[in-house]
Design a protein around this motif. Structure first.
Motif, short mmCIF file in Angstrom:
data_model
loop_
_atom_site.label_atom_id
_atom_site.label_comp_id
_atom_site.label_asym_id
_atom_site.label_seq_id
_atom_site.Cartn_x
_atom_site.Cartn_y
_atom_site.Cartn_z
N LEU A 175 0.83 -1.20 0.00
CA LEU A 175 0.00 0.00 0.00
C LEU A 175 0.87 1.24 0.00
CD1 LEU A 175 -2.57 -0.99 2.79
CD2 LEU A 175 -2.99 -1.00 0.33
N CYS A 176 0.23 2.38 -0.24
CA CYS A 176 0.83 3.69 -0.03
C CYS A 176 0.43 4.17 1.36
CB CYS A 176 0.36 4.69 -1.08
SG CYS A 176 0.58 4.13 -2.79
N VAL A 177 0.97 5.30 1.75
CA VAL A 177 0.60 5.93 3.02
C VAL A 177 -0.12 7.24 2.71
CG1 VAL A 177 1.55 7.14 5.04
CG2 VAL A 177 2.42 4.88 4.42
N TYR A 202 0.46 9.73 -5.87
CA TYR A 202 -0.91 9.98 -6.28
C TYR A 202 -1.43 11.03 -5.32
CZ TYR A 202 -5.72 9.03 -7.79
OH TYR A 202 -6.98 9.15 -8.31
N LYS A 203 -2.52 11.65 -5.67
CA LYS A 203 -3.03 12.74 -4.84
C LYS A 203 -3.19 12.30 -3.39
CE LYS A 203 -6.70 16.18 -4.57
NZ LYS A 203 -7.95 16.68 -5.18
N GLY A 204 -2.37 12.87 -2.49
CA GLY A 204 -2.46 12.58 -1.07
C GLY A 204 -1.86 11.26 -0.65
N MET A 205 -1.18 10.54 -1.57
CA MET A 205 -0.59 9.24 -1.26
C MET A 205 0.91 9.29 -1.45
SD MET A 205 -3.27 6.50 -2.81
CE MET A 205 -4.98 6.48 -2.24
N PHE A 206 1.63 8.63 -0.51
CA PHE A 206 3.08 8.75 -0.49
C PHE A 206 3.73 7.39 -0.30
CE2 PHE A 206 1.15 12.64 0.93
CZ PHE A 206 1.90 13.65 0.36
N ASP A 258 7.58 -2.16 -10.66
CA ASP A 258 7.30 -1.84 -12.07
C ASP A 258 6.02 -1.03 -12.15
OD1 ASP A 258 5.10 -3.62 -11.95
OD2 ASP A 258 6.24 -5.27 -12.81
N ALA A 259 5.72 -0.52 -13.34
CA ALA A 259 4.58 0.39 -13.49
C ALA A 259 3.26 -0.28 -13.13
CB ALA A 259 4.53 0.91 -14.94
N VAL A 260 3.14 -1.57 -13.43
CA VAL A 260 1.90 -2.28 -13.12
C VAL A 260 1.68 -2.35 -11.61
CG1 VAL A 260 0.67 -4.47 -13.31
CG2 VAL A 260 2.02 -3.63 -15.24
N GLU A 261 2.74 -2.71 -10.88
CA GLU A 261 2.59 -2.83 -9.43
C GLU A 261 2.44 -1.46 -8.77
OE1 GLU A 261 1.63 -4.28 -6.05
OE2 GLU A 261 1.86 -5.54 -7.84
N GLN A 262 3.03 -0.43 -9.33
CA GLN A 262 2.78 0.91 -8.81
C GLN A 262 1.30 1.26 -8.90
OE1 GLN A 262 5.36 3.52 -11.02
NE2 GLN A 262 7.20 2.96 -9.86
N TYR A 263 0.71 0.95 -10.06
CA TYR A 263 -0.72 1.21 -10.25
C TYR A 263 -1.55 0.40 -9.25
CZ TYR A 263 -5.21 1.61 -12.75
OH TYR A 263 -6.52 1.84 -13.10
N ARG A 264 -1.20 -0.85 -9.06
CA ARG A 264 -1.94 -1.69 -8.12
C ARG A 264 -1.80 -1.17 -6.69
NH1 ARG A 264 0.13 -7.36 -10.74
NH2 ARG A 264 -1.47 -7.57 -12.36
N HIS A 265 -0.63 -0.68 -6.33
CA HIS A 265 -0.46 -0.08 -5.00
C HIS A 265 -1.46 1.06 -4.79
CE1 HIS A 265 3.09 -2.38 -4.08
NE2 HIS A 265 3.43 -1.60 -3.06
N ILE A 266 -1.58 1.91 -5.81
CA ILE A 266 -2.49 3.05 -5.70
C ILE A 266 -3.93 2.58 -5.56
CG2 ILE A 266 -3.42 5.03 -6.96
CD1 ILE A 266 -0.56 5.38 -8.15
N ILE A 267 -4.32 1.60 -6.37
CA ILE A 267 -5.70 1.11 -6.32
C ILE A 267 -5.97 0.40 -4.99
CG2 ILE A 267 -7.42 -0.34 -7.44
CD1 ILE A 267 -6.56 2.22 -8.98
#
Length: 333
Positions: free
Chosen positions: A19-21, A45-49, A59-68
């Motif tokens: 996850l992000c924080v 992402y907006k408000g996520m760190f 990789d880009a796919v897992e970055q996207y999944r982290h955000i979701i």
């Protein structure tokens, strides 16, 4: 800047949960913003760190999944759909479609789209939980993606589903026929060209461009044998055997083979480059013409079309986006 033990613990736990924080109150949001300004954190992402060194490893796919996953954790009732859901099922293979956040909504929960948020109305929202995230069911997700995308991207979705064994073509066809909605005929048409034989999304997209531009359906992953050493056998991405006896192949250049350590020949970049050149030379000795093209050329179309025309790839007379794909024959091998 002084260490913040509570924040460090939150970051450690977020990484374990992929996850992000984000800030739960104004004070936490200010703290995160200060740390980001100091370069200790990265706003992903907006408000996520996240920690920059950790984020770079994804990789880009897992970055996207982290955000979701993080959005799902913040908004536990959200159901993600379309290409966002596809990213969790594993058949969205294009980072071009990992920018927006697609959310299923009813009339009572409908909101206008804003920033990267895209809301999709459904009269009855059903969902499954995949990797901890609520997403629309598999078949509904495939149908929605394929009916809303242009033909090359729709074909890439169908190819990924078939290649990964997520659903058979027959199951998809039966489901599509029962469904209603704008773009249904486009989804049904794209499905007819699905074979599951392309090796990745780039090849599938390129195949869609070739067909849409009026070129004959190629054989996919045909094996060719080097006559001077029968031990050397190669599968080529696309191939055509013309009526006058010519043998033409086309290959999509992929950068991943030079970036990923798993794709390196004997773990060495220079050995990989040499092996690739030897492979190309041997194939050129077998075929009458060979076309190499990049994914960018497939997206932009013009150069790919010129290369295929110059090589003499059979064309069915219709071209461009007006081509209805009605006269192509799908070749199964």
């Amino acid at each position: 800047m002084r260490r913040n033990k509570d924040l460090d613990r939150r970051l450690d736990e977020a990484q374990r949960q992929r996850l992000c924080v984000w800030g739960r109150d104004a004070s936490q949001r200010r703290t995160l913003a200060r740390r980001a300004n100091a370069g200790e954190l990265q706003c992903v992402y907006k408000g996520m760190f996240a920690r920059p060194e950790y984020w770079r490893l994804l990789d880009a796919v897992e970055q996207y999944r982290h955000i979701i996953r993080s959005l799902s954790s913040k908004h536990s009732r959200w159901v993600f759909c379309e290409m966002t859901a596809a990213a969790f099922y594993g058949f969205n293979e294009s980072t071009r479609h990992m920018r927006n956040v697609n959310i299923a909504v009813t009339r009572s929960t409908y909101r206008r789209d804003y920033e990267l948020m895209r809301h999709h109305y459904m009269s009855d929202i059903q969902y499954e939980v995949v990797d901890g995230v609520r997403v629309t069911p598999l078949l509904r997700t495939v149908f929605d993606c394929m009916r809303h995308l242009e033909f090359p991207d729709a074909l890439a979705i169908g190819e990924a589903v078939a290649r990964k064994g997520l659903a058979s073509k027959r199951v998809l066809r039966d489901y599509f026929q029962r469904m209603l909605g704008d773009g249904k005929q486009g989804a049904v048409k794209a499905l007819e060209y699905v074979t599951g034989q392309t090796e990745n999304g780039g090849e599938a997209f390129s195949l869609g461009v070739m067909l849409e531009e009026g070129f004959a359906m190629p054989l996919l992953q045909e094996e060719v044998v080097y006559p001077l050493d029968l031990a050397h056998r190669y599968r080529v991405d696309f191939s055509w055997h013309t009526a006058d006896g010519r043998f033409i192949v086309a290959e999509l250049d992929g950068r991943v083979k030079y970036r990923s350590s798993s794709m390196l020949h004997e773990g060495d970049l220079s050995a990989t480059v040499i092996a690739e050149k030897e492979r190309e030379e041997r194939i050129r000795m077998i075929v009458d013409d060979m076309v190499r093209f990049s994914f960018r050329e497939a997206m932009e179309r013009t150069l790919l079309v010129r290369k295929l025309e110059r090589a003499g790839v059979p064309r069915l007379g219709l071209s461009g986006r007006q081509h209805r794909l009605s006269s192509c024959t799908v070749v199964q091998r």
